[in-house]
Write a protein that holds these residues in place. Structure first.
Motif, short mmCIF file in Angstrom:
data_model
loop_
_atom_site.label_atom_id
_atom_site.label_comp_id
_atom_site.label_asym_id
_atom_site.label_seq_id
_atom_site.Cartn_x
_atom_site.Cartn_y
_atom_site.Cartn_z
N ASN A 46 7.01 -8.17 3.34
CA ASN A 46 6.68 -8.86 4.58
C ASN A 46 5.96 -7.90 5.53
O ASN A 46 6.61 -7.09 6.15
N PRO A 47 4.65 -7.97 5.57
CA PRO A 47 3.84 -9.02 4.97
C PRO A 47 3.25 -8.65 3.62
O PRO A 47 2.99 -7.50 3.32
N ASP A 99 4.11 -4.22 3.17
CA ASP A 99 5.42 -3.66 3.53
C ASP A 99 6.32 -3.98 2.34
O ASP A 99 6.10 -4.98 1.65
MG MG Z 1 7.53 -5.80 7.59
#
Ligand code: MG
Ligand code: ADP
Length: 398
Positions: free
Chosen positions: A209-210, A223
């Protein structure tokens, strides 16, 4: 067991997932070299702590500024400035608690041109006994809000372990993420790669995320947060090597060295128990009588005197502990052994808080006798109800 973002990315990269180039940095001396090895013109300086929400986090120290734990740098000088502000300082995020976590490592990463930020995670779905993907177009820094306000924007898809990720699965994931063209092609390879990494490495959680669609249309893991199943770590010495003990509760490390399960909580009563079920029941009944557990330490089924004493000392290290409840069912583990361990530990630690002991099971009479004759200030209890009331009253009186 948790690892850092840069380590998670290295693991995923080894399976073929697309990640940015980056260099982990442990001291300021290494920043210049790291930044010189990346092309620019955009660098990202990322605090490495075992907690999410870094981008929206704030440093405790004023000199670190309020710009958060993930910063875009448009010049090499800025990279150096941010690194100086972050390293050694304490980052508070929604997941760290008020004291924050000290940033001891940075990741200097190549900046990406982001078109869209998506959400992807994988977990073990207990209701289907399968590994499941959860995906949403609403990626970035507010996924908790999305899950709360608009849960219909998140697709959960569980994978059949017999087939792995099928073409039909890929089509569903691509559709849910609105991936087309190049990005959809990337999805075809990325989803099976992530599934393979997850299952082969015995992960319990993988959160990307993302996941981004870049301006050139390709997907990239921007991430990565990974947790591994502790019970499978013996199969993965390479993963065990990634453990960063500075990120873990000192008491939890000590407990794991004794093969004890110690969990820190927020209340005032320390609990020594055996078995997860008894731990839950003990915590429930403490709450029922109006107090909260400070922790629990599960000594398991076959502990000896030394292990019981070690558990006791670990519980005592928590300054929030205002009283201790020992609640043990002696099956394989005999009550007299537990009693001896408790007494040894009480003597050694000069216990200054009330202690209630409830024993049941094998050799219970002998266990109670040992405690009664010890001359120590131990409050005996007959059953769980009695024990909980006694420790709660003792703590409230204190
Ligand atoms: Mg993140
Ligand atoms: P956290 O989730 O802990 O806040 P992320 O790694 O998700 O940390 O970073 C937060 C945000 O920073 C991302 O949503 C993204 O917008 C931006 N970002 C992170 N890494 C990069 C990168 N390499 N290039 C460009 N932007 C990035």
């Amino acid at each position: 067991m948790n690892i850092h973002e840069y380590q998670a990315k290295a693991v995923l990269k080894s399976f073929g997932a697309p990640v940015a180039d980056g260099v982990p940095v442990l001291s300021l001396d290494d920043v210049q070299k790291a930044v010189d090895s990346l092309p620019g013109p955009l660098w990202v300086v990322k605090s490495q702590i075992h907690a999410g929400g870094r981008g929206k986090g704030k440093f405790v120290e004023a000199e670190a500024g309020e710009k958060g734990g993930v910063r875009l740098a448009f010049s090499k000088e800025d990279v150096m400035t941010y690194a100086k502000q972050m390293l050694g300082n304490h980052l508070v995020t929604a997941q760290t608690g008020a004291d924050g976590k000290q940033v001891n490592r940075l990741y200097i990463e190549d900046g990406a041109d982001i078109d869209r930020e998506l959400y992807l995670s994988m977990l073990v779905d207990r209701s289907t006994s399968r590994v499941a993907f959860m995906v949403s177009t609403e990626g970035g820094m507010d996924i908790e809000q999305v899950a709360h306000d608009t849960p219909e924007k998140i697709l959960t898809l569980s994978i059949d372990p017999e087939t792995g990720v099928t073409d039909a699965d890929i089509a569903k994931l691509n559709e849910a993420l609105k991936l087309e063209g190049t990005a959809a092609e990337d999805g075809k390879t990325l989803f099976p790669i992530l599934y393979k990494a997850f299952t082969e490495k015995d992960m319990s959680l993988l959160e990307v995320n993302p996941l981004i669609v870049m301006e050139n249309g390709h997907l990239r893991v921007l991430d990565a947060k990974v947790s591994f199943d502790g019970n499978a770590l013996f199969r993965h010495p390479d993963i065990v090597d990634l453990r960063d003990k500075t990120e873990e509760d000192e008491k939890e490390i000590e407990a794991s060295e004794w093969d004890l399960a110690y969990i820190a909580l927020d209340g005032t009563i320390g609990c020594m128990v055996n078995g997860a079920g008894l731990a839950m029941a003990t915590m429930d009944i403490i709450k029922l009588y109006g107090e909260e557990p400070a922790n629990f330490c599960d000594v398991g089924g076959g502990a000896g005197k030394e292990k019981v004493a070690a558990a006791f000392k670990i519980i005592m290290k928590d300054p929030n502990v205002k009283g201790i409840l020992v609640n043990i069912f002696g099956g394989i583990m005999k009550c007299d052994v537990i009693a001896e361990g408790v007494i040894a530990a009480v003597k050694e630690t000069n216990l200054a808080v009330p202690l209630v002991v409830r024993l049941e099971g094998t050799n219970v009479d002998l266990g109670k006798k040992i405690i009664a004759e010890s001359g120590l200030n131990v409050i005996p209890a007959d059953d769980l109800d009695d024990a909980a009331q006694k420790i709660v009253n003792a703590v409230k009186g204190a």
